[in-house]
Structure formats: structure tokens, C-alpha cells
Design an enzyme around this catalytic site. Structure first.
Site, PDB file in Angstrom:
ATOM      1  CB  CYS A  69     -16.323 -26.648   5.154  1.00 12.43           C
ATOM      2  SG  CYS A  69     -16.918 -27.916   4.030  1.00 12.43           S
ATOM      3  N   GLY A 114     -25.813 -15.110   4.788  1.00  7.36           N
ATOM      4  CA  GLY A 114     -26.891 -16.076   5.019  1.00  7.36           C
ATOM      5  C   GLY A 114     -28.243 -15.525   4.633  1.00  7.36           C
ATOM      6  NE  ARG A 155     -27.803 -20.933  -0.019  1.00  2.50           N
ATOM      7  CZ  ARG A 155     -28.582 -21.198   1.009  1.00  2.50           C
ATOM      8  NH1 ARG A 155     -29.255 -22.324   1.027  1.00  2.50           N
ATOM      9  NH2 ARG A 155     -28.700 -20.341   2.009  1.00  2.50           N
TER      10      ARG A 155
HETATM   11  C1  LIG Z   1     -22.321 -24.894  -3.701  1.00  2.00           C
HETATM   12  C2  LIG Z   1     -21.783 -24.231  -2.450  1.00  2.00           C
HETATM   13  C3  LIG Z   1     -20.439 -24.330  -2.163  1.00  2.00           C
HETATM   14  C4  LIG Z   1     -19.912 -23.700  -1.019  1.00  2.00           C
HETATM   15  N1  LIG Z   1     -18.563 -23.747  -0.799  1.00  2.00           N
HETATM   16  C5  LIG Z   1     -18.029 -23.016   0.219  1.00  2.00           C
HETATM   17  C6  LIG Z   1     -16.613 -22.888   0.355  1.00  2.00           C
HETATM   18  O1  LIG Z   1     -15.824 -23.402  -0.445  1.00  2.00           O
HETATM   19  N2  LIG Z   1     -16.144 -22.175   1.411  1.00  2.00           N
HETATM   20  C7  LIG Z   1     -16.994 -21.547   2.312  1.00  2.00           C
HETATM   21  O2  LIG Z   1     -16.515 -20.903   3.248  1.00  2.00           O
HETATM   22  N3  LIG Z   1     -18.324 -21.635   2.174  1.00  2.00           N
HETATM   23  C8  LIG Z   1     -18.858 -22.317   1.142  1.00  2.00           C
HETATM   24  N4  LIG Z   1     -20.218 -22.341   0.968  1.00  2.00           N
HETATM   25  C9  LIG Z   1     -21.079 -21.541   1.862  1.00  2.00           C
HETATM   26  C10 LIG Z   1     -21.349 -20.161   1.259  1.00  2.00           C
HETATM   27  O3  LIG Z   1     -20.141 -19.422   1.132  1.00  2.00           O
HETATM   28  C11 LIG Z   1     -22.345 -19.365   2.128  1.00  2.00           C
HETATM   29  O4  LIG Z   1     -21.809 -19.246   3.426  1.00  2.00           O
HETATM   30  C12 LIG Z   1     -23.701 -20.046   2.232  1.00  2.00           C
HETATM   31  O5  LIG Z   1     -24.152 -20.490   0.961  1.00  2.00           O
HETATM   32  C13 LIG Z   1     -24.747 -19.099   2.842  1.00  2.00           C
HETATM   33  O6  LIG Z   1     -24.911 -17.945   2.056  1.00  2.00           O
HETATM   34  P1  LIG Z   1     -26.177 -17.758   1.042  1.00  2.00           P
HETATM   35  O7  LIG Z   1     -27.430 -17.881   1.874  1.00  2.00           O
HETATM   36  O8  LIG Z   1     -26.003 -16.383   0.473  1.00  2.00           O
HETATM   37  O9  LIG Z   1     -26.087 -18.850   0.019  1.00  2.00           O
HETATM   38  C14 LIG Z   1     -20.771 -22.990  -0.140  1.00  2.00           C
HETATM   39  C15 LIG Z   1     -22.135 -22.932  -0.427  1.00  2.00           C
HETATM   40  C16 LIG Z   1     -22.653 -23.523  -1.568  1.00  2.00           C
HETATM   41  C17 LIG Z   1     -24.127 -23.404  -1.853  1.00  2.00           C
END
Ligand SMILES: Cc1cc2nc3c(=O)[nH]c(=O)nc-3n(C[C@H](O)[C@H](O)[C@H](O)COP(=O)(O)O)c2cc1C
Length: 333
Positions: free
Chosen positions: A102, A203, A227
Site C-alpha cells: 500500500c 499489474g 482494476r
Molecule cells: C481501488 C483500489 C484499491 C486497492 N486496495 C488494495 C488493498 O487493499 N490491498 C492491496 O494489497 N492492494 C490494493 N490495491 C492494489 C491492487 O491490488 C493491484 O495491486 C493494483 O491495482 C495493480 O493491479 P491492476 O493493474 O490489475 O489493477 C488497490 C488498487 C485499487 C485500484
């Protein structure tokens, strides 16, 4: 096949933990679309230790969501271990995940989240301390590093493995990048080659083809989608199908999208209450509406919505409007 401790997933597709999104209502919906593993939004260790009411409600898991990974965050050993013990003994989560990714200052200021990425020794100590006190498998979700000068992904993942952690989910960005730039999949491959525990790559997986490319190019055991699943559980279904059969399923119709949006809303109302659920659902509805013609006007109206009845009528009216337009175009065509 993705296996974490003794927990076997039926496929390698994992719903990412997302704060304010991945509660039981959304997770169950995504699970029904075929996800191999769903992750819950991060929960504060101190909130658990002090039995904060809102935090306790976040620990609710529907049996149908399983297997499920529940994520905790914290910066101090004592409260992190206490919280992990509570989750271990009092919830039906299958996996306890520790947040080391985070990036928000409110979290890193407390030495939690991505702050750990600067110190593999701390990772080893904290994960060992948690592993020693719980039965459930312990995993870690991390970013690749703090900034370009401090990319310790390999050392950090090895520290998790030595400490008895059973898997690592790796987001290929630094803390400083937040969500900017492109995720680095080369680091994900390097980490996969440096440890024996399962690695879940994360990612920029935006399409089913991206998911296959990540699995093929990095050799990871699982692929985590964040996302791209917002307002689009079909993304999960289409990915599972594509990985299993090589066939790319079509996109859902507007009616299908709104039906699932309403199902999600009703689950959220059952979980929280109508007032809170409708307000929370505004952002989800905007995501479900992405790509639907004429959505801007409806989105504005949704932002003023306070009741289920009003929200549902806006969504069903939109379906009728879109279907009428499609029919008249078909006749003209
Ligand atoms: C709205 C939102 C909330 C997130 N909350 C967390 C979380 O609570 N814990 C965590 O480890 N990552 C959190 N992330 C990161 C995501 O788990 C992920 O690592 C990041 O979005 C990249 O993946 P993506 O490209 O598929 O979105 C959050 C991301 C978004 C967009």
C-alpha cells in the site's frame, strides 16, 4: 495449478484485494464468474485488535466465496501477530495475506504497507512471527520496491520464503510510481526464478490475452487482476475461459451488465444497509456503465441517487433506451 499451502485453486485467476471494493458482495459476484481465488480488501491490524465495529464487519465471509485470502496491514509486530491470530481462529478465510504494497502516506507513515519493502530483515522477522502463531497459510502481497533506487523484490520474496510464507503476489511497480507508468513484468519473472514458493503476478492485466501473456512470459503460478475487474466480472470469466479453451468470449450486453450491477447492489444492501450501499454503489455503477452509450447523463443522475428504487429505475430505463435504439438501428440497417 496454483496451490498455496494445502489450498488448491481450480484455476490461476485471482481477484486482487481492493480497498473499498472487495467486500463480500463484490467478491461473491466475481467468484460466481469463475475466479480461482478472491482476495478481501485490506483490514487494519489495530482495528482487529481493538475490535472496532466497522473493522469486525469487514471480516465477514460467505462460504460460497471460498477459497478466500484475507489481507491485514500493520507496522508493529505485536498488533500484526494478534490480528493474524484473530483471523486464524475466528474467520473462515483460507489464507492470511500481509500487505506490503500500500503506497498511501497514511499507511506508510505507520511503517506499514510499502514501507516494509526497504527492509528484507524486517520482512523476515514479521512474517516469521506471524507464521509461528497461526495455522492458516500466510502470504505476502508486495510491490517490486520503494523507488527505482530501492528495488529489493528478489531479496524481499526470498525473505518471505525463508520465514515460512507460502506465496507472494507481486505488483510490478514501485511505491513511488503509485499507479503510473507500466508494470515491470521482467522483475516478476526474476522473482519467480529466485524462489520455490508460488508467485502470483500482478499489474496491467487488462485483457484475457494479457493474462495469458503474463503466465507465459514470466512463468508465474497465478495471475492477479484488479482494476480490469471493476464493474466487469466478465473480465474474470472471459480470462478463465480463454486460459482453459483458447477461445475469446464476447462482451456482455447492456442488459446483462445492469442485471449483475443490480445483483451486486442487492448483495451490498444485505451486507451494509440501503443508505450506505446505494452511496457505495455509485462508483460501481459508473464502472458497470463504462462503454455503454449515453452513460454520462445516467452517471450524473446516479451520483444524486439515495435509494435502491431510484438507482434500479435509472439502470432499467437505460437498458430499455439502449435496446430500443439498437432495434431501430437494426430496422433501418
Ligand atoms: C481501488 C483500489 C484499491 C486497492 N486496495 C488494495 C488493498 O487493499 N490491498 C492491496 O494489497 N492492494 C490494493 N490495491 C492494489 C491492487 O491490488 C493491484 O495491486 C493494483 O491495482 C495493480 O493491479 P491492476 O493493474 O490489475 O489493477 C488497490 C488498487 C485499487 C485500484
Amino acid at each position: 495449478m496454483l496451490k498455496i499451502g494445502d489450498i488448491e485453486m481450480k484455476n490461476p485467476v485471482v481477484l486482487a484485494p481492493m480497498a473499498g471494493v472487495c467486500n463480500s458482495a463484490f467478491r461473491l459476484t466475481v467468484k460466481e464468474f469463475g475466479a480461482g481465488l478472491v482476495c478481501a480488501e485490506m483490514v487494519s491490524d489495530k482495528g482487529i485488535v481493538y475490535k472496532n465495529e466497522k473493522t469486525m464487519n469487514m471480516l465477514y465471509i460467505d462460504e460460497r466465496e471460498k477459497p478466500l485470502s484475507l489481507q491485514i496491514f500493520g507496522g508493529e509486530r505485536e498488533t500484526l501477530v494478534e490480528a493474524a491470530k484473530f483471523v486464524d481462529q475466528n474467520t473462515n478465510a483460507d489464507i492470511i495475506d500481509i500487505n506490503m504494497g500500500c503506497p498511501v502516506p497514511k499507511i506508510t507513515k505507520c511503517d506499514a504497507g510499502a514501507k516494509w519493502l526497504l527492509d528484507p530483515n524486517k520482512i523476515y522477522e514479521m512474517v516469521s512471527a506471524v507464521v509461528a502463531e497461526v495455522e492458516k497459510p500466510v502470504t505476502v502481497k508486495m510491490r517490486m520496491g520503494w523507488d527505482e533506487e530501492h528495488i529489493y523484490a528478489v531479496k524481499n520474496a526470498q525473505a518471505v520464503e525463508r520465514a515460512g510464507g507460502k506465496a507472494v503476489s507481486l505488483h510490478g511497480r514501485t511505491r513511488v510510481q503509485m499507479y503510473e507508468g507500466k508494470a515491470n513484468w521482467d522483475i516478476i519473472r526474476e522473482v519467480k526464478q529466485s524462489v520455490n514458493i508460488p508467485i502470483i503476478g500482478n499489474g496491467d492485466v487488462q485483457t484475457p490475452q494479457d493474462a495469458k501473456r503474463m503466465l507465459d512470459e514470466t512463468g508465474v503460478d497465478g495471475v492477479m487482476i484488479g482494476r480490469a475487474a471493476l464493474g466487469d466480472p466478465w473480465m474474470i470469466y472471459r480470462t478463465v475461459q480463454y486460459l482453459e479453451t483458447g477461445k475469446l468470449m464476447g462482451e456482455p450486453s447492456v442488459r446483462e451488465k445492469m442485471d449483475v450491477c443490480i445483483l451486486h447492489l442487492d448483495r451490498l444492501i444485505a451486507l451494509k444497509n440501503e443508505d450506505i450501499a446505494v452511496r457505495e454503489m455509485r462508483k460501481h455503477a459508473a464502472w458497470y456503465l463504462k462503454g455503454v452509450r449515453g452513460n454520462a447523463r445516467v452517471r450524473n443522475a446516479i451520483n444524486e441517487c439515495n435509494t435502491r428504487e431510484h438507482l434500479v429505475s435509472l439502470l432499467t430505463d437505460l437498458v430499455i433506451e439502449v435496446e430500443e435504439k439498437e432495434q431501430s438501428q437494426a430496422i433501418v440497417g
